[in-house]
Design a protein around this motif. Structure first.
Motif, PDB file in Angstrom:
ATOM      1  N   THR A 145      54.548  50.023  24.086  1.00 60.54           N
ATOM      2  CA  THR A 145      55.319  49.470  25.193  1.00 60.54           C
ATOM      3  C   THR A 145      56.263  50.504  25.806  1.00 60.54           C
ATOM      4  O   THR A 145      56.549  50.439  27.004  1.00 60.54           O
ATOM      5  CB  THR A 145      56.107  48.243  24.730  1.00 60.54           C
ATOM      6  OG1 THR A 145      56.898  48.595  23.591  1.00 60.54           O
ATOM      7  CG2 THR A 145      55.159  47.123  24.341  1.00 60.54           C
ATOM      8  N   GLY A 146      56.734  51.443  25.010  1.00 61.65           N
ATOM      9  CA  GLY A 146      57.622  52.481  25.537  1.00 61.65           C
ATOM     10  C   GLY A 146      56.950  53.316  26.606  1.00 61.65           C
ATOM     11  O   GLY A 146      57.531  53.559  27.674  1.00 61.65           O
ATOM     12  N   ALA A 147      55.746  53.752  26.348  1.00 62.86           N
ATOM     13  CA  ALA A 147      55.012  54.558  27.334  1.00 62.86           C
ATOM     14  C   ALA A 147      54.682  53.733  28.578  1.00 62.86           C
ATOM     15  O   ALA A 147      54.740  54.240  29.696  1.00 62.86           O
ATOM     16  CB  ALA A 147      53.737  55.131  26.718  1.00 62.86           C
ATOM     17  N   TYR A 148      54.342  52.460  28.382  1.00 64.41           N
ATOM     18  CA  TYR A 148      54.039  51.593  29.520  1.00 64.41           C
ATOM     19  C   TYR A 148      55.247  51.488  30.444  1.00 64.41           C
ATOM     20  O   TYR A 148      55.146  51.707  31.661  1.00 64.41           O
ATOM     21  CB  TYR A 148      53.604  50.201  29.047  1.00 64.41           C
ATOM     22  CG  TYR A 148      53.608  49.183  30.158  1.00 64.41           C
ATOM     23  CD1 TYR A 148      52.613  49.180  31.127  1.00 64.41           C
ATOM     24  CD2 TYR A 148      54.637  48.245  30.258  1.00 64.41           C
ATOM     25  CE1 TYR A 148      52.634  48.263  32.171  1.00 64.41           C
ATOM     26  CE2 TYR A 148      54.660  47.331  31.294  1.00 64.41           C
ATOM     27  CZ  TYR A 148      53.652  47.339  32.247  1.00 64.41           C
ATOM     28  OH  TYR A 148      53.685  46.441  33.275  1.00 64.41           O
ATOM     29  N   PHE A 149      56.409  51.146  29.887  1.00 63.67           N
ATOM     30  CA  PHE A 149      57.594  50.992  30.726  1.00 63.67           C
ATOM     31  C   PHE A 149      58.060  52.323  31.310  1.00 63.67           C
ATOM     32  O   PHE A 149      58.522  52.378  32.448  1.00 63.67           O
ATOM     33  CB  PHE A 149      58.717  50.291  29.971  1.00 63.67           C
ATOM     34  CG  PHE A 149      58.541  48.802  29.911  1.00 63.67           C
ATOM     35  CD1 PHE A 149      58.523  48.047  31.070  1.00 63.67           C
ATOM     36  CD2 PHE A 149      58.370  48.155  28.707  1.00 63.67           C
ATOM     37  CE1 PHE A 149      58.344  46.667  31.026  1.00 63.67           C
ATOM     38  CE2 PHE A 149      58.199  46.784  28.649  1.00 63.67           C
ATOM     39  CZ  PHE A 149      58.187  46.030  29.814  1.00 63.67           C
ATOM     40  N   ALA A 150      57.919  53.412  30.567  1.00 68.31           N
ATOM     41  CA  ALA A 150      58.276  54.732  31.104  1.00 68.31           C
ATOM     42  C   ALA A 150      57.425  55.051  32.335  1.00 68.31           C
ATOM     43  O   ALA A 150      57.937  55.560  33.335  1.00 68.31           O
ATOM     44  CB  ALA A 150      58.104  55.809  30.038  1.00 68.31           C
ATOM     45  N   ALA A 151      56.134  54.735  32.272  1.00 69.17           N
ATOM     46  CA  ALA A 151      55.244  54.975  33.422  1.00 69.17           C
ATOM     47  C   ALA A 151      55.628  54.107  34.619  1.00 69.17           C
ATOM     48  O   ALA A 151      55.372  54.475  35.765  1.00 69.17           O
ATOM     49  CB  ALA A 151      53.790  54.705  33.019  1.00 69.17           C
ATOM     50  N   CYS A 152      56.264  52.959  34.350  1.00 72.17           N
ATOM     51  CA  CYS A 152      56.734  52.074  35.420  1.00 72.17           C
ATOM     52  C   CYS A 152      58.123  52.482  35.905  1.00 72.17           C
ATOM     53  O   CYS A 152      58.651  51.860  36.835  1.00 72.17           O
ATOM     54  CB  CYS A 152      56.787  50.630  34.921  1.00 72.17           C
ATOM     55  SG  CYS A 152      55.193  49.908  34.496  1.00 72.17           S
ATOM     56  N   GLY A 153      58.734  53.491  35.255  1.00 75.18           N
ATOM     57  CA  GLY A 153      60.074  53.916  35.630  1.00 75.18           C
ATOM     58  C   GLY A 153      61.158  52.953  35.184  1.00 75.18           C
ATOM     59  O   GLY A 153      62.215  52.867  35.803  1.00 75.18           O
ATOM     60  N   VAL A 154      60.907  52.258  34.074  1.00 68.90           N
ATOM     61  CA  VAL A 154      61.831  51.240  33.578  1.00 68.90           C
ATOM     62  C   VAL A 154      62.292  51.622  32.168  1.00 68.90           C
ATOM     63  O   VAL A 154      61.468  51.926  31.305  1.00 68.90           O
ATOM     64  CB  VAL A 154      61.136  49.857  33.534  1.00 68.90           C
ATOM     65  CG1 VAL A 154      62.029  48.811  32.910  1.00 68.90           C
ATOM     66  CG2 VAL A 154      60.692  49.446  34.928  1.00 68.90           C
ATOM     67  N   ALA A 155      63.609  51.597  31.947  1.00 66.98           N
ATOM     68  CA  ALA A 155      64.140  51.804  30.594  1.00 66.98           C
ATOM     69  C   ALA A 155      63.867  50.550  29.780  1.00 66.98           C
ATOM     70  O   ALA A 155      64.049  49.434  30.267  1.00 66.98           O
ATOM     71  CB  ALA A 155      65.635  52.080  30.655  1.00 66.98           C
ATOM     72  N   ALA A 156      63.422  50.725  28.546  1.00 67.57           N
ATOM     73  CA  ALA A 156      63.090  49.582  27.702  1.00 67.57           C
ATOM     74  C   ALA A 156      63.670  49.767  26.309  1.00 67.57           C
ATOM     75  O   ALA A 156      63.836  50.890  25.829  1.00 67.57           O
ATOM     76  CB  ALA A 156      61.571  49.415  27.620  1.00 67.57           C
ATOM     77  N   PHE A 157      63.971  48.662  25.658  1.00 67.73           N
ATOM     78  CA  PHE A 157      64.581  48.668  24.333  1.00 67.73           C
ATOM     79  C   PHE A 157      63.568  48.894  23.209  1.00 67.73           C
ATOM     80  O   PHE A 157      63.864  49.547  22.226  1.00 67.73           O
ATOM     81  CB  PHE A 157      65.321  47.347  24.120  1.00 67.73           C
ATOM     82  CG  PHE A 157      66.071  47.283  22.831  1.00 67.73           C
ATOM     83  CD1 PHE A 157      67.180  48.080  22.609  1.00 67.73           C
ATOM     84  CD2 PHE A 157      65.673  46.411  21.837  1.00 67.73           C
ATOM     85  CE1 PHE A 157      67.874  48.017  21.421  1.00 67.73           C
ATOM     86  CE2 PHE A 157      66.362  46.339  20.634  1.00 67.73           C
ATOM     87  CZ  PHE A 157      67.471  47.141  20.426  1.00 67.73           C
TER      88      PHE A 157
END
Length: 107
Positions: free
Chosen positions: A61-73
């Protein structure tokens, strides 16, 4: 026996395309894939897998959100589940947002 998953990004209201997923039994990787345009991963395991026992689906999920430009927990989500009937179909959906997730046994 078959195993599928469907990842939905509840923060955007859209399927989560491009999420890397691994299936493990113990430390052994049984299969790996990436969700399609509809957020689905199906028909991705070798014949005979996953088989009976305790398994883990690991979602990157970290890589997914990083690719979306979103910080994730959560950098990854691990869903541990048990397969009792190797002849049955198992579906494990994941509802995802940057700061929460949920899952259930689907059909």
């Amino acid at each position: 026996m078959s195993l599928s998953t469907h990842v939905l990004d509840s923060s955007s209201g859209r399927p989560a395309r491009g999420v890397a997923v691994r299936l493990l039994r113990g430390e052994r990787v049984l299969g790996a894939g990436v969700t399609d345009d509809d957020g689905r991963l199906r028909d991705w395991l070798p014949d005979g897998e996953p088989g009976r026992g305790v398994h883990r689906l690991v979602f990157d999920t970290g890589a997914y959100f990083a690719a979306c430009g979103v910080a994730a927990f959560y950098p990854e989500v691990v869903v541990t589940f048990s397969i009792d009937d190797p002849a049955a179909h198992y579906h494990v959906p994941l509802l995802l947002s940057p700061f929460a997730y949920s899952t259930y046994r689907g059909s």
